[in-house]
Enzyme design. Sequence first.
Site, PDB file in Angstrom:
ATOM      1  N   HIS A 468       0.841  -1.205   0.000  1.00 32.42           N
ATOM      2  CA  HIS A 468       0.000   0.000   0.000  1.00 32.42           C
ATOM      3  C   HIS A 468       0.880   1.261   0.000  1.00 32.42           C
ATOM      4  O   HIS A 468       0.747   2.125  -0.868  1.00 32.42           O
ATOM      5  CB  HIS A 468      -0.914  -0.028   1.231  1.00 32.42           C
ATOM      6  N   GLU A 469       1.785   1.329   0.957  1.00 32.42           N
ATOM      7  CA  GLU A 469       2.631   2.527   1.050  1.00 32.42           C
ATOM      8  C   GLU A 469       3.525   2.654  -0.180  1.00 32.42           C
ATOM      9  O   GLU A 469       3.809   3.757  -0.634  1.00 32.42           O
ATOM     10  CB  GLU A 469       3.478   2.502   2.334  1.00 32.42           C
ATOM     11  N   HIS A 472       1.730   4.465  -2.859  1.00 34.76           N
ATOM     12  CA  HIS A 472       1.837   5.918  -2.683  1.00 34.76           C
ATOM     13  C   HIS A 472       3.215   6.382  -3.154  1.00 34.76           C
ATOM     14  O   HIS A 472       3.357   7.419  -3.794  1.00 34.76           O
ATOM     15  CB  HIS A 472       1.694   6.300  -1.201  1.00 34.76           C
ATOM     16  N   HIS A 475       3.538   6.735  -6.814  1.00 30.29           N
ATOM     17  CA  HIS A 475       2.824   7.940  -7.247  1.00 30.29           C
ATOM     18  C   HIS A 475       3.744   9.169  -7.122  1.00 30.29           C
ATOM     19  O   HIS A 475       3.819  10.002  -8.015  1.00 30.29           O
ATOM     20  CB  HIS A 475       1.585   8.116  -6.356  1.00 30.29           C
TER      21      HIS A 475
HETATM   22 ZN    ZN Z   1      -2.847   5.221   1.990  1.00 26.40          ZN
END
Ligand code: ZN
Length: 697
Positions: A468-469, A472, A475
């Site tokens: 998940h991290e 990010h 991105h």
């Molecule tokens: Zn998040």
Amino acid sequence: MMNTAVSSLPLASIDLPDFSQLGVDELKQNVESALQQAQQQIEQFPEQLQDAQHALELIFELDHAENALQQHWGVLSHLNAVKNNAEIRQVYQDILPVLSDYYTQLGQHQGLYQAYQMVQASPAFSSLNPAQQAAINLAIRDFKLTGVALEGEAKIRYGKISARLSDLSSTFSNHVLDATQAWSMPLSDAQLQGLPESSIGLLKQLAEQREQTGALATLDFPVYLAIMTYAEDRDLRETVYRAYVTRASELGDSQFDNSELMQEILQLRQEMAALLGFKDYAEYSLASKMAPSVDEVKQFLLDLADKARVPAQTELAQLQQEASAHGIDQVAPWDTAYLAEKIKLREYKLSQEELKPYFPAPVVIAGLFKIVERLYGIQIEEKQAPVWHSNVHYYEVSEHGQVIAGFYFDLFARSGKRGGAWMSGFRSRMKIRNAIQLPIAFMVGNFTPPVGNKPALLTHDELVTLFHEFGHGMHHLLTEAEVIHVAGTHGVAWDAVELPSQFMEFWTWDEEALSLISRHFERDETLPSELLNALLAARYFQTGMQTLRQVEFALFDLNIHSTVPAPDTMQIQHILDEVRQQVAVLPTAPYNRFQHSFSHIFAGGYAAGYYSYKWAEVLASDAFDRFEKEGLFNAETGKAFRNAILAVGGSVDALTAFKNFRGREPQLDALLRHNGWDAPSGENHQPDSVSASSPAS
Ligand code: ZN
């Protein structure tokens, strides 16, 4: 001249902060001098602008000041989060009001506002690149949200509210950290019953670190979870549960009580929203988000709750049945993880303890890198760099042999570190004077630390969080926007920010990906097929209850931010109770004060925006659906995702970016399927709330 096309400037070399040398005084000086320089530029802003070109040059200069400030403040606030102590906390708290004043001044600066408007209205605007145009449009929107139109008393009041809010948020977060760290409890051998070797090792290591003998329970998340999942001693589970859910409340140590802070935060947010002409804070919050209105978001959440209710009731009945077999009359919140583990073991032959040896952190990390290398055609390599703790590692991302980004991993729980997991992009990709500045990110977790001589062995849940991290992170790092305000996650509507992160989680459920991220830490074996099948079979276990929990948090957040006048502490509790009544299937303990440590909304950026997780999950699921159709490692699809979503950052609005990738509006079907609730065929499941939305930006 401003560069109007995407530039072909050389990439700047990465120079990193020397974390091994950086003292608190230097951190403070760095931020203060960056602030001073930025302030000077504001003060010397000319009364008269010559033309749009002149305005652009001034904006460009200010972007540089912002760039320096973000980096120095980014380092200081990062260390305040991961290496907290009295000294750094003091410096951080001292700078907050000055920083807040500066941003208020900036957000209300008439001359600067006019400069942006002048550029937007000029013929030159159409020749700017999309990132530059978007940055200008977003800035003009944000001037309105920071009170550029306010005058006299109202203007002064806005500044005071802002400063006070940043102070309150910081104190809220400190209380949670302090309350978490203040609690510990030595455990007897009898109390350790049921805990696996690895958890006992961790508890003993914690005792040792505090120069105690035996085993020590703390409220660090890996410890809390181990006790909730394995401790046979039901009283112990309740004791630890109670300590955890009363942190920073009136039921815990009174010096860390967040009750009054919550009340004041909500009052001030409401007052600020009203000053700016909004009905309530929720409406203000949504003005910069993708979702069209508070009502539509609430409806979206309630629809989701409806879909989750029947599965959740079935899951609860299963827990109840399991409870009876263990002599427990009524399932309590401190039994659920414990019973769930028993069910998983029996029904799915799935044991987290058996899985963990196959997920040593170094193997998982190397596998994660292979996955994104295949998806995006990049390479990632660890590099030597000064760090702030011996468990921290630094890596560089390169493409076609050229370094394009860097990032740090700080993954393990330890004292002095705030809970949870997050990514912060402290340096953004940006066109600086004659080069491109490369982006750098911090990725932080609170995973089970290495115990003894073994490498850290991760649970599958921790794997999901890491991915998940890292989503990010991708991105932030793979952005191609060259303007700081729209690079990476900057300028992206907050309720779409969780798209790249939740998207990345799907790879932790794929057989081929799992073969890349698993190898037994002692034997050269990837995950055996029985364990793999067990893991995949249990994938949808309790997704109903989990969804209801997220909906509960999201509705609570929206309701407290749309109640006028702002609710006091008692009313906050009342609103939470009402939401639980409406949504939850399992009654909560009456002393549960979850809200007192809900840092996402009281100390983070999720105020009236916690729903973003569910909102963006629709987008993430639907984006992943294309990979399921075209191949999870299809490099063409990976490239399309990178170009449409990751590269553009905030320079394309979220809905358009999504449509550019999928070729259509978002649909709900994939999310239902990914929760194990297959959508009936033949029906149109396009949800009004997402498909009809037009993003605010
Ligand atoms: Zn998040």
